[in-house]
Write a protein that holds these residues in place. Structure first.
Motif, PDB file in Angstrom:
ATOM      1  N   TRP A 106       0.842  -1.199   0.000  1.00  8.80           N
ATOM      2  CA  TRP A 106       0.000   0.000   0.000  1.00  8.80           C
ATOM      3  C   TRP A 106       0.882   1.255   0.000  1.00  8.80           C
ATOM      4  CZ3 TRP A 106      -4.161   0.805   4.406  1.00  8.80           C
ATOM      5  CH2 TRP A 106      -4.899   1.967   4.155  1.00  8.80           C
ATOM      6  N   ASP A 107       1.875   1.280   0.856  1.00 11.33           N
ATOM      7  CA  ASP A 107       2.783   2.426   0.910  1.00 11.33           C
ATOM      8  C   ASP A 107       3.592   2.565  -0.383  1.00 11.33           C
ATOM      9  OD1 ASP A 107       1.911   2.976   3.474  1.00 11.33           O
ATOM     10  OD2 ASP A 107       3.582   1.929   4.449  1.00 11.33           O
ATOM     11  N   TYR A 108       4.045   1.443  -0.920  1.00  9.64           N
ATOM     12  CA  TYR A 108       4.911   1.478  -2.096  1.00  9.64           C
ATOM     13  C   TYR A 108       4.145   1.932  -3.347  1.00  9.64           C
ATOM     14  CZ  TYR A 108       8.010  -0.078  -5.835  1.00  9.64           C
ATOM     15  OH  TYR A 108       8.806  -0.119  -6.965  1.00  9.64           O
ATOM     16  N   PHE A 109       2.979   1.346  -3.585  1.00  5.43           N
ATOM     17  CA  PHE A 109       2.234   1.653  -4.803  1.00  5.43           C
ATOM     18  C   PHE A 109       1.392   2.922  -4.673  1.00  5.43           C
ATOM     19  CE2 PHE A 109       3.095  -2.898  -5.386  1.00  5.43           C
ATOM     20  CZ  PHE A 109       3.593  -2.887  -6.683  1.00  5.43           C
ATOM     21  N   GLY A 110       1.129   3.350  -3.453  1.00  4.80           N
ATOM     22  CA  GLY A 110       0.374   4.572  -3.258  1.00  4.80           C
ATOM     23  C   GLY A 110      -1.040   4.520  -3.798  1.00  4.80           C
ATOM     24  N   TRP A 111      -1.718   3.400  -3.599  1.00  8.00           N
ATOM     25  CA  TRP A 111      -3.094   3.275  -4.089  1.00  8.00           C
ATOM     26  C   TRP A 111      -3.971   4.327  -3.406  1.00  8.00           C
ATOM     27  CZ3 TRP A 111      -1.584  -2.079  -2.402  1.00  8.00           C
ATOM     28  CH2 TRP A 111      -1.055  -2.831  -3.478  1.00  8.00           C
ATOM     29  N   ASP A 112      -4.421   5.336  -4.164  1.00 10.73           N
ATOM     30  CA  ASP A 112      -5.262   6.365  -3.558  1.00 10.73           C
ATOM     31  C   ASP A 112      -6.714   6.313  -4.038  1.00 10.73           C
ATOM     32  OD1 ASP A 112      -5.165   7.372  -6.139  1.00 10.73           O
ATOM     33  OD2 ASP A 112      -4.078   9.206  -5.605  1.00 10.73           O
ATOM     34  N   GLY A 113      -6.987   5.531  -5.087  1.00 12.60           N
ATOM     35  CA  GLY A 113      -8.361   5.346  -5.556  1.00 12.60           C
ATOM     36  C   GLY A 113      -8.954   6.540  -6.272  1.00 12.60           C
ATOM     37  N   GLY A 145     -13.368   1.485  -0.903  1.00 11.43           N
ATOM     38  CA  GLY A 145     -13.627   0.598  -2.028  1.00 11.43           C
ATOM     39  C   GLY A 145     -12.991   1.089  -3.312  1.00 11.43           C
ATOM     40  N   ASP A 146     -12.844   2.406  -3.448  1.00 12.12           N
ATOM     41  CA  ASP A 146     -12.175   2.955  -4.631  1.00 12.12           C
ATOM     42  C   ASP A 146     -10.720   2.518  -4.685  1.00 12.12           C
ATOM     43  OD1 ASP A 146     -14.462   4.334  -5.480  1.00 12.12           O
ATOM     44  OD2 ASP A 146     -13.969   6.083  -4.244  1.00 12.12           O
ATOM     45  N   GLN A 147     -10.063   2.485  -3.545  1.00 15.03           N
ATOM     46  CA  GLN A 147      -8.668   2.049  -3.501  1.00 15.03           C
ATOM     47  C   GLN A 147      -8.539   0.562  -3.816  1.00 15.03           C
ATOM     48  OE1 GLN A 147      -8.471   4.278   0.362  1.00 15.03           O
ATOM     49  NE2 GLN A 147      -6.278   4.370  -0.150  1.00 15.03           N
ATOM     50  N   VAL A 148      -9.481  -0.235  -3.305  1.00 15.76           N
ATOM     51  CA  VAL A 148      -9.471  -1.670  -3.599  1.00 15.76           C
ATOM     52  C   VAL A 148      -9.689  -1.900  -5.090  1.00 15.76           C
ATOM     53  CG1 VAL A 148     -10.707  -3.840  -3.249  1.00 15.76           C
ATOM     54  CG2 VAL A 148     -10.195  -2.373  -1.291  1.00 15.76           C
ATOM     55  N   PHE A 149     -10.596  -1.123  -5.686  1.00 19.52           N
ATOM     56  CA  PHE A 149     -10.848  -1.234  -7.122  1.00 19.52           C
ATOM     57  C   PHE A 149      -9.575  -0.923  -7.908  1.00 19.52           C
ATOM     58  CE2 PHE A 149     -12.415   0.128 -11.263  1.00 19.52           C
ATOM     59  CZ  PHE A 149     -13.369  -0.839 -11.544  1.00 19.52           C
ATOM     60  N   LEU A 162       3.283  -8.867  -8.355  1.00 22.11           N
ATOM     61  CA  LEU A 162       2.164  -8.106  -7.786  1.00 22.11           C
ATOM     62  C   LEU A 162       0.980  -9.029  -7.522  1.00 22.11           C
ATOM     63  CD1 LEU A 162       0.797  -5.579  -6.818  1.00 22.11           C
ATOM     64  CD2 LEU A 162       0.353  -4.931  -9.205  1.00 22.11           C
ATOM     65  N   ALA A 163       0.781 -10.007  -8.389  1.00 19.38           N
ATOM     66  CA  ALA A 163      -0.277 -10.991  -8.147  1.00 19.38           C
ATOM     67  C   ALA A 163      -0.055 -11.683  -6.805  1.00 19.38           C
ATOM     68  CB  ALA A 163      -0.317 -12.023  -9.278  1.00 19.38           C
TER      69      ALA A 163
END
Length: 217
Positions: A106-113, A145-149, A162-163
């Motif tokens: 999460w920190d590395y990829f910075g998923w912000d949605g 949920g936006d970040q999970v998407f 990543l998988a």
């Protein structure tokens, strides 16, 4: 005299001349693509030479038709399925195993949605709910949920590394250092939920066999 065979032949020729338009909806908008039945059949025929190889492939989840290493998730994604995905993530983000692996990713990829949030706000095409569900951890982290998407569905695919991270994060692969009971998952009774579970299983398979995952929005 016109025979039944002649009639069928004429119908076949007219059918092959038919043209059609596909409207493909992507996160960036709708794209209209025009084609014909003949062109589609010609393009599909190029794959015939690979049917036997696909039948023997361990990634084939369809079994008998040959090309089975694909699936689909129908939109709009229902709220219960979004909540299910959030519930699958680790309960403790500081515990060795899935918790720390997921937090590091999460920190590395910075998923912000942000891209998914824009799509959600614009229409109900991709999401049933206008408001993204949220999960909050005791340590203060919040995930929507936006970040999970974004983690699972945005992009053209991802490599097996990543998988593997996703499979660990959603508790599909249990690491040796993890303690406690296995995930007790309540799967909503919806078509989308079943399709998402199948997709997650495909991600796990890709991780275990070092295969890429390809996406087409």
């Amino acid at each position: 005299m016109v025979t039944l065979d002649d009639q069928q032949h004429n119908v076949g020729r007219r059918w092959r001349r038919l043209t059609f338009s596909n409207v493909v909806t992507r996160p960036t908008g709708a794209v209209k693509v025009r084609s014909s039945v003949t062109k589609a059949l010609e393009q599909a025929a190029q794959l015939d030479a690979f049917v036997d190889d696909c039948l023997a492939c361990p990634a084939n989840n369809d079994g008998h038709s040959g090309f089975g290493c694909y699936g689909r998730v129908n939109y709009p994604l229902d709220l219960a399925t979004e909540e299910m995905l959030l519930s699958m993530l680790p309960d403790d983000l500081t515990a060795p195993g899935a918790g720390t692996e997921f937090k590091a990713g999460w920190d590395y990829f910075g998923w912000d949605g942000s891209q998914a949030a824009e799509v959600r706000a614009a229409s109900r095409t991709f999401f049933e709910s206008p408001v993204a569900p949220v999960r909050q951890w005791p340590t203060g982290e919040m995930l929507t949920g936006d970040q999970v998407f974004e983690m699972l569905f945005i992009g053209q695919g991802f490599e097996w590394s990543l998988a593997k991270l996703l499979a660990i994060s959603f508790r599909l692969i249990i690491l040796d250092e993890e303690a406690g009971p296995l995930l007790d998952l309540a799967i909503p009774e919806s078509e989308q939920a079943s399709q998402v579970i199948a997709y997650l299983n495909s991600i796990s398979f890709a991780a275990m066999n070092e295969l890429p995952v390809l996406l087409d929005g």
